[in-house]
Design a protein around this motif. Structure first.
Motif, PDB file in Angstrom:
ATOM      1  N   PHE A 182      97.322  58.838  66.754  1.00 56.43           N
ATOM      2  CA  PHE A 182      97.208  57.615  66.143  1.00 56.43           C
ATOM      3  C   PHE A 182      98.046  57.158  64.951  1.00 56.43           C
ATOM      4  O   PHE A 182      98.529  56.157  64.948  1.00 56.43           O
ATOM      5  N   GLU A 183      98.475  58.108  64.008  1.00 53.47           N
ATOM      6  CA  GLU A 183      99.429  58.002  62.866  1.00 53.47           C
ATOM      7  C   GLU A 183     100.726  57.441  63.733  1.00 53.47           C
ATOM      8  O   GLU A 183     101.189  56.595  62.904  1.00 53.47           O
ATOM      9  N   SER A 184     101.164  58.112  64.827  1.00 54.88           N
ATOM     10  CA  SER A 184     102.447  57.807  65.262  1.00 54.88           C
ATOM     11  C   SER A 184     102.781  56.615  65.443  1.00 54.88           C
ATOM     12  O   SER A 184     103.666  56.069  65.504  1.00 54.88           O
ATOM     13  N   LEU A 185     101.479  55.812  66.039  1.00 57.47           N
ATOM     14  CA  LEU A 185     101.680  54.327  66.278  1.00 57.47           C
ATOM     15  C   LEU A 185     101.070  53.413  65.112  1.00 57.47           C
ATOM     16  O   LEU A 185     100.816  52.302  65.471  1.00 57.47           O
ATOM     17  N   SER A 186     100.749  53.960  63.919  1.00 56.56           N
ATOM     18  CA  SER A 186     100.411  53.217  62.879  1.00 56.56           C
ATOM     19  C   SER A 186      99.109  52.489  62.918  1.00 56.56           C
ATOM     20  O   SER A 186      98.867  51.484  62.636  1.00 56.56           O
ATOM     21  N   MET A 187      98.153  53.315  63.951  1.00 58.42           N
ATOM     22  CA  MET A 187      96.890  52.623  64.077  1.00 58.42           C
ATOM     23  C   MET A 187      95.847  53.452  63.363  1.00 58.42           C
ATOM     24  O   MET A 187      96.242  54.513  62.776  1.00 58.42           O
TER      25      MET A 187
ATOM     26  N   THR B 281      83.242  76.005  73.906  1.00 58.34           N
ATOM     27  CA  THR B 281      82.381  76.985  74.665  1.00 58.34           C
ATOM     28  C   THR B 281      83.202  78.322  74.930  1.00 58.34           C
ATOM     29  O   THR B 281      82.329  79.264  74.460  1.00 58.34           O
ATOM     30  N   LEU B 282      84.103  78.309  75.376  1.00 61.56           N
ATOM     31  CA  LEU B 282      84.866  79.573  75.518  1.00 61.56           C
ATOM     32  C   LEU B 282      86.102  79.669  74.074  1.00 61.56           C
ATOM     33  O   LEU B 282      85.796  80.808  73.706  1.00 61.56           O
ATOM     34  N   VAL B 283      86.559  78.605  74.019  1.00 62.83           N
ATOM     35  CA  VAL B 283      87.471  78.923  72.841  1.00 62.83           C
ATOM     36  C   VAL B 283      87.288  77.658  71.643  1.00 62.83           C
ATOM     37  O   VAL B 283      86.749  76.521  71.924  1.00 62.83           O
ATOM     38  N   ASP B 284      87.504  78.138  70.309  1.00 66.32           N
ATOM     39  CA  ASP B 284      87.444  77.351  69.261  1.00 66.32           C
ATOM     40  C   ASP B 284      88.574  76.466  69.000  1.00 66.32           C
ATOM     41  O   ASP B 284      89.558  77.173  68.427  1.00 66.32           O
ATOM     42  N   SER B 285      88.591  75.355  69.222  1.00 66.10           N
ATOM     43  CA  SER B 285      89.958  74.472  69.459  1.00 66.10           C
ATOM     44  C   SER B 285      89.811  73.188  68.529  1.00 66.10           C
ATOM     45  O   SER B 285      90.690  72.233  68.307  1.00 66.10           O
ATOM     46  N   GLN B 286      88.769  73.273  67.842  1.00 61.52           N
ATOM     47  CA  GLN B 286      88.499  71.855  66.916  1.00 61.52           C
ATOM     48  C   GLN B 286      89.706  71.625  65.998  1.00 61.52           C
ATOM     49  O   GLN B 286      90.147  70.351  65.964  1.00 61.52           O
ATOM     50  N   HIS B 287      90.099  72.546  65.371  1.00 53.41           N
ATOM     51  CA  HIS B 287      91.261  72.208  64.379  1.00 53.41           C
ATOM     52  C   HIS B 287      92.449  71.687  65.106  1.00 53.41           C
ATOM     53  O   HIS B 287      93.033  71.016  64.425  1.00 53.41           O
ATOM     54  N   ASN B 288      92.831  72.356  66.274  1.00 54.92           N
ATOM     55  CA  ASN B 288      94.100  71.613  66.903  1.00 54.92           C
ATOM     56  C   ASN B 288      93.864  70.298  67.558  1.00 54.92           C
ATOM     57  O   ASN B 288      94.753  69.727  67.523  1.00 54.92           O
ATOM     58  N   VAL B 289      92.677  70.095  68.193  1.00 55.61           N
ATOM     59  CA  VAL B 289      92.390  68.754  68.593  1.00 55.61           C
ATOM     60  C   VAL B 289      92.284  67.813  67.626  1.00 55.61           C
ATOM     61  O   VAL B 289      92.698  66.907  67.668  1.00 55.61           O
ATOM     62  N   VAL B 290      91.778  67.962  66.671  1.00 55.13           N
ATOM     63  CA  VAL B 290      91.613  66.995  65.447  1.00 55.13           C
ATOM     64  C   VAL B 290      93.009  66.639  64.922  1.00 55.13           C
ATOM     65  O   VAL B 290      93.292  65.625  64.746  1.00 55.13           O
ATOM     66  N   ALA B 291      93.823  67.951  64.783  1.00 60.49           N
ATOM     67  CA  ALA B 291      95.138  67.571  64.271  1.00 60.49           C
ATOM     68  C   ALA B 291      96.126  66.788  64.989  1.00 60.49           C
ATOM     69  O   ALA B 291      96.678  65.798  64.534  1.00 60.49           O
ATOM     70  N   CYS B 292      96.010  67.174  66.300  1.00 64.07           N
ATOM     71  CA  CYS B 292      96.801  66.363  67.432  1.00 64.07           C
ATOM     72  C   CYS B 292      96.268  64.854  67.605  1.00 64.07           C
ATOM     73  O   CYS B 292      97.120  64.005  67.700  1.00 64.07           O
ATOM     74  N   MET B 293      95.012  64.830  67.647  1.00 67.73           N
ATOM     75  CA  MET B 293      94.709  63.352  67.597  1.00 67.73           C
ATOM     76  C   MET B 293      94.923  62.547  66.707  1.00 67.73           C
ATOM     77  O   MET B 293      95.307  61.292  66.771  1.00 67.73           O
ATOM     78  N   ARG B 294      94.897  63.052  65.470  1.00 65.50           N
ATOM     79  CA  ARG B 294      95.309  62.370  64.061  1.00 65.50           C
ATOM     80  C   ARG B 294      96.713  61.973  64.327  1.00 65.50           C
ATOM     81  O   ARG B 294      97.014  60.696  63.841  1.00 65.50           O
ATOM     82  N   LEU B 295      97.441  62.795  64.671  1.00 66.92           N
ATOM     83  CA  LEU B 295      99.147  62.557  64.885  1.00 66.92           C
ATOM     84  C   LEU B 295      99.144  61.443  65.716  1.00 66.92           C
ATOM     85  O   LEU B 295     100.071  60.675  65.414  1.00 66.92           O
TER      86      LEU B 295
END
Length: 224
Positions: free
Chosen positions: A33-38, A17-31
């Motif tokens: 899950f990846e860090s726990l081999s899920m 709404t105020l900021v376009d943060s989708q690329h950061n959110v996606v990258a951090c959420m992927r990381l």
């Protein structure tokens, strides 16, 4: 003489709404899950949860029932990844076009403003510091001390702090979670079409109006 309470409160969601943060959110959420081999959720699925508290988003994305330790590990991984990402020289969460100008115009109209977001207070303050938004918001409501959207508490607290009523309070957001939050608090939900849920979903969830540019909000406030 004490200053009169503002007549109108405008509450903004942050991400989408105020900021376009989708690329950061996606990258951090992927990381996280990846860090726990899920199994790593798809990018679209992650974008669909932007606006929710991190623990609620993780439960939605996991696809399996998580125990408390797994949940805490993924959420902590997500938050830590975001914190580290903010320290990178190329980190950027840009304001959407027209946001700062519209905030200034609302301030000139003596409207009170607040933020109600699924972002942590630390993350929200980082956005405010990055873009110099300190002077605009009278209330910052985050999951640190509130239930997540669409529970009404964030809006109830913002209204209490601003001294405004539900019928004179506007919740501005890009997701159905924001519109449902407005409905649950008895406030007026305005959907924005540049974020992470589409226009039909916002309308079906009960948005009073949709706007395609943040500047369009001024006409709504002027005629409220």
């Amino acid at each position: 003489m004490a200053e009169a309470a503002p007549d109108i409160l405008v509450v903004f969601d942050c991400d989408g709404t105020l900021v376009d943060s989708q690329h950061n959110v996606v990258a951090c959420m992927r990381l996280a899950f990846e860090s726990l081999s899920m199994p790593v959720p798809e990018d679209l699925a992650i974008r669909r949860t932007i606006g929710l508290n991190p623990d609620t988003a993780v439960r939605h994305l996991a696809g399996v029932t998580l125990d408390d330790i797994q949940l805490e590990n993924i959420v902590s991984g997500y938050k830590n990844a975001f914190f580290k990402r903010r320290l990178l020289p190329d980190h950027h969460e840009p304001l959407f076009p027209g946001v700062k100008e519209t905030l200034s115009a609302l301030a000139a109209r003596k409207a009170a403003m607040a933020v109600a977001t699924g972002k942590s207070l630390r993350g929200l303050n980082a956005v405010i510091n990055q873009h110099g938004l300190h002077d605009y918001f009278t209330s910052l409501q985050t999951p640190d001390h509130n239930p997540g959207k669409p529970h009404p508490q964030m809006l109830e607290r913002a209204m209490m702090e601003a001294g405004t009523s539900p019928e004179r309070t506007f919740m501005i957001g890009d997701t159905t979670f924001d519109i449902m939050l407005a409905k649950n608090a008895g406030c007026r939900g305005i959907g924005v079409t540049w974020g992470y849920h589409d226009a039909d979903e916002l309308t079906e969830s009960g948005a009073e109006r949709l706007i395609d540019r943040v500047e369009d909000l001024l006409d709504i406030i002027d005629t409220a």
